[in-house]
Design a protein around this motif. Structure first.
Motif, PDB file in Angstrom:
ATOM      1  N   GLY A 167       0.793  -1.228   0.000  1.00  0.00           N
ATOM      2  CA  GLY A 167       0.000   0.000   0.000  1.00  0.00           C
ATOM      3  C   GLY A 167       0.814   1.261   0.000  1.00  0.00           C
ATOM      4  N   GLU A 168       2.010   1.194   0.547  1.00  0.00           N
ATOM      5  CA  GLU A 168       2.856   2.376   0.640  1.00  0.00           C
ATOM      6  C   GLU A 168       4.261   1.895   1.001  1.00  0.00           C
ATOM      7  OE1 GLU A 168       1.948   4.596   4.313  1.00  0.00           O
ATOM      8  OE2 GLU A 168       0.716   2.863   4.831  1.00  0.00           O
TER       9      GLU A 168
ATOM     10  N   THR B 257       5.431  -5.786  -1.158  1.00  0.00           N
ATOM     11  CA  THR B 257       4.868  -5.927  -2.500  1.00  0.00           C
ATOM     12  C   THR B 257       4.460  -4.584  -3.079  1.00  0.00           C
ATOM     13  OG1 THR B 257       2.660  -6.239  -1.577  1.00  0.00           O
ATOM     14  CG2 THR B 257       3.969  -8.221  -1.946  1.00  0.00           C
TER      15      THR B 257
ATOM     16  N   GLN C 159      -0.377  -1.777  -7.856  1.00  0.00           N
ATOM     17  CA  GLN C 159      -1.397  -0.727  -7.907  1.00  0.00           C
ATOM     18  C   GLN C 159      -2.751  -1.302  -8.322  1.00  0.00           C
ATOM     19  OE1 GLN C 159       0.761   1.306 -11.177  1.00  0.00           O
ATOM     20  NE2 GLN C 159       0.953   3.011  -9.749  1.00  0.00           N
TER      21      GLN C 159
ATOM     22  N   ASP D 287       4.620   6.509 -10.190  1.00  0.00           N
ATOM     23  CA  ASP D 287       5.533   6.564  -9.053  1.00  0.00           C
ATOM     24  C   ASP D 287       6.947   6.865  -9.537  1.00  0.00           C
ATOM     25  OD1 ASP D 287       4.266   5.639  -6.401  1.00  0.00           O
ATOM     26  OD2 ASP D 287       3.468   4.217  -7.852  1.00  0.00           O
TER      27      ASP D 287
ATOM     28  N   ASN E 128      -0.889   9.446  -0.619  1.00  0.00           N
ATOM     29  CA  ASN E 128      -1.092   8.109  -0.086  1.00  0.00           C
ATOM     30  C   ASN E 128      -1.236   8.240   1.429  1.00  0.00           C
ATOM     31  OD1 ASN E 128      -0.837   5.428   0.784  1.00  0.00           O
ATOM     32  ND2 ASN E 128       0.305   4.899  -1.057  1.00  0.00           N
TER      33      ASN E 128
END
Ligand code: 6R9
Length: 653
Positions: free
Chosen positions: A389-390, A414, A417, A504, A526
């Protein structure tokens, strides 16, 4: 990059699905030499096809790539029936733990029967292949069954996270043109009863949801709710009388399995469209290789089914492999911050997948109170940990590794997206030496790279823009109803339209070639692993027309949530004093909760008579970012039209 390297244990490597660096390299090599052969082989191994595909990849209408297009399959058949056919009918598919701690288990046979009843219920209402169905429900067996039921009849589901407001829900219902909503009377989180059905009512009353014929309501709390005659039906009243078998609708691999809305750099969320075949392949494959899922594992992904992580690693991936998984209704801090550790202990969870923001908040709680520290629980069942997630900061990584994983469990950080469908850059637990804070190396077959603004390769050690050079099976197929926006967002012209643009920034280590994600390069924040567009929040603020003249939103680093939302607001009235400022800030937060949802409430709100602008009228966002961080302004402000504004913007409410 953190200097310490952590090796997976020899024992783990020995038993892993992908065992050792040589095995990883062989897979990468296979993909490189025969890209289509590689994906075609895996698609045959992991997916059961009704009619086999004859062509792997069709690039003729790039960037609208097609995978396995003439193959037909059904996702729900792959997740349920074929496990029953393999003799796993009595195996537990889902262990559901409710907010209050009650546990319900369903076997594969039971989940299949329920899914078929739901599917028959949908069909009895005239819902058919190609229709869209919005699902607005909290974490539950029924939520997973509703998704599977849509897949079974070829209806495209669009799950809306239960924390989104009526307005956001309405926008998604309208954009999808959904014919039905599946919801529950209520949701229960942290001991509180929260509405779902009444928000659906509100959303539909806002208008624009003309295609909706029915609202199906699953009973959760049994509390009194309003039912609109002719439109609203209790799920049990329609489904319980249905047959527990239902012939799956065999669809093309390219048939849209689901739409999931996510934030981009404009005000309007995008409906990310995923396929059936390519998506399911990567969901199953990554669950197998990244999570090393085996028949006796108990897998727990803590994400909500309202996010992509819940789609791929709750509804589809683990079930496609016949795994046993936890579905958890509640929150990590209720009844106390030991809840995750207690559940791992109670259910003997062996693979645990969560978000850095949850870890960081649980570290704080554990450090303040031994009773909720992982050491107070028996976590010996764990063998693998994951993060998503971040970016995970090395300190949180190390705590997770030592205190949760007992310095024995590999951590898979991991990177992926909503648009990628599944893992893109990640360690494989039986392969990759781990470096805290780095998502390490691409998943075999994923051609991730770092390029300059004009699309040229960047050498290791120099940061740049993260791209994927070749299409992959589970990639986004389109933005629902907006192919032009799809091209512009992901295959822009300055990359010569060639590479998938992730949005990103990243850097590769000079020696190891490991990737570290440096954060979004667009106007996306985020916050606690949730994607929020700054423009989306800005439009919500200026829609408060009685108060707000202008607004700008930026992010700033936050210890717990990763990033925090900071709003700079120009009011239509004079600058408020402190008490007024507090009251107005509350009003604005409530307004945003109504427009988008509580997750979008700014942490800081600052007021000024204007925003810092250049003489040509451009908002100087880099100054706002410095102000938000509380930094002293050292930048050149000679182009600033109105420097006195900076003083006003100093106070955060
Ligand atoms: C799965 C999911 C995607 C954005 C992505 C990136 C960030 C996700 C990450 C990560 C660093 C990781 N992100 N995983 N950054 N390391 N392991 O989160 O999907 O909600 O669409 O967010 O999240 O910025 O672009 P989504």
């Amino acid at each position: 990059m953190s200097a310490t390297i952590y090796q997976p244990s020899a024992d783990f490597v020995q038993k892993a699905h992908v065992a050792g660096m040589a095995a990883y390299e062989a897979l990468c090599k296979e993909a490189e030499t025969d890209y289509q052969g590689y994906w075609g082989r895996l698609a045959k191994e992991l997916i059961s096809w009704k009619t086999p595909f004859t062509k792997v990849l069709d690039e003729s209408n790039a960037p609208f790539f097609k995978w396995f297009e003439d193959g037909t399959l059904n996702a729900s058949y792959n997740c349920l029936d074929r496990n029953v056919e393999k003799g796993l009918g009595d195996k537990t598919a889902i262990i559901f733990e409710a907010d209050g701690g009650e546990v319900t288990k369903v076997t594969y046979s039971q989940l299949l029967a329920k899914t078929c009843q739901y599917a028959n219920a949908l069909k009895s209402l005239g819902i058919q292949k190609g229709d869209r169905v919005v699902i607005y429900i909290s974490m539950s067996i029924e939520g997973v069954a509703a998704m599977q039921a849509c897949a079974r009849i070829g209806a495209t589901h669009s799950v809306v996270f239960g924390g989104f407001s009526a307005q956001s829900l309405r926008d998604r219902i309208e954009d999808t043109g959904a014919v039905a909503v599946i919801t529950a009377d209520n949701q229960v989180r942290g001991g509180k009863l929260l509405p779902l059905k009444s928000i659906v009512d509100e959303a539909i009353a806002l208008g624009g949801c003309d295609a909706i014929k029915n609202v199906l309501v699953v009973k959760r709390s049994g509390a009194d709710i309003a039912m609109t005659a002719g439109r609203d039906l209790w799920m049990a009243d329609v489904a319980d009388q249905q047959a527990t078998t239902c012939e799956p609708e065999w669809v093309s691999a390219e048939h849209p399995l689901f739409l999931l809305y996510t934030s981009g750099s404009t005000g309007k969320p995008k409906g990310v469209q995923h396929s059936t075949g390519g998506y399911l392949l990567h969901a199953a494959l990554t669950t197998k290789w990244t999570f090393d899922l085996k028949q006796d594992d108990v897998f727990w992904c803590t994400a909500d089914i309202g996010w992509v992580t819940g789609h791929t690693y709750i509804t589809y991936g683990p079930l496609a492999l016949g795994g046993t998984e936890i579905v958890f209704e509640g929150v990590p801090t209720y009844p106390d911050a030991g809840r995750f550790w207690k559940m791992i202990q109670d259910h003997k969870v062996s693979i645990f997948y969560t978000a850095p923001t949850a870890i960081r908040s649980l570290i704080k709680a554990a450090e303040a109170n031994d009773a909720v520290h992982p050491k107070s629980y028996n976590l010996s069942s764990l063998r693998l940990l994951g993060s998503v997630g971040e970016p995970i900061n090395p300190a949180a990584w190390e705590w997770y590794y030592e205190h949760v994983g007992g310095s024995r469990c590999p951590i898979v950080d991991t990177f992926w997206q909503t648009e990628t469908g599944g893992h893109m850059i990640t360690p494989l637990p039986g392969v990759t030496p781990m470096v805290p804070g780095s998502c390490t190396l691409p998943f075999p077959g994923i051609q991730a790279a770092i390029v300059s603004e004009t699309g040229e390769d960047m050498p290791n050690g120099q940061g740049g823009i993260l791209v994927v050079k070749r299409p992959w099976p589970s990639m986004i197929r389109n933005i629902w109803g907006d192919p032009e926006r799809f091209k512009k967002s992901y295959y822009p012209e300055d990359f010569k339209g060639k590479y998938y643009l992730a949005g990103d920034g990243a850097i590769r280590d000079e020696k190891t070639g490991y990737f570290t994600i440096t954060g979004r390069i667009d106007d996306v924040l985020n916050v606690s692993g949730h994607r929020m567009g700054t423009m989306e929040i800005e439009s919500a603020l200026v829609s408060c027309t009685e108060l707000v003249a202008e607004a700008a939103v930026v992010g700033r680093p936050d210890d717990t949530t990763g990033e925090a939302i900071c709003a700079f607001v120009v009011l239509k009235r004079a600058l408020p004093n402190t008490d007024e400022g507090k009251a107005i800030a509350k009003q604005l937060r409530d307004h945003i909760a109504k427009e988008i949802g509580p997750i979008a409430k700014p942490k800081d709100i600052r007021f000024g008579e204007n925003l810092p602008k250049t003489r040509s009228g451009k908002i100087m966002r880099r100054l706002l970012r410095s102000l938000a961080k509380g930094e002293e302004i050292t930048q050149d402000i000679s182009t600033l039209e109105n420097p006195h504004i900076l003083g006003q913007l100093g106070q955060a409410y």
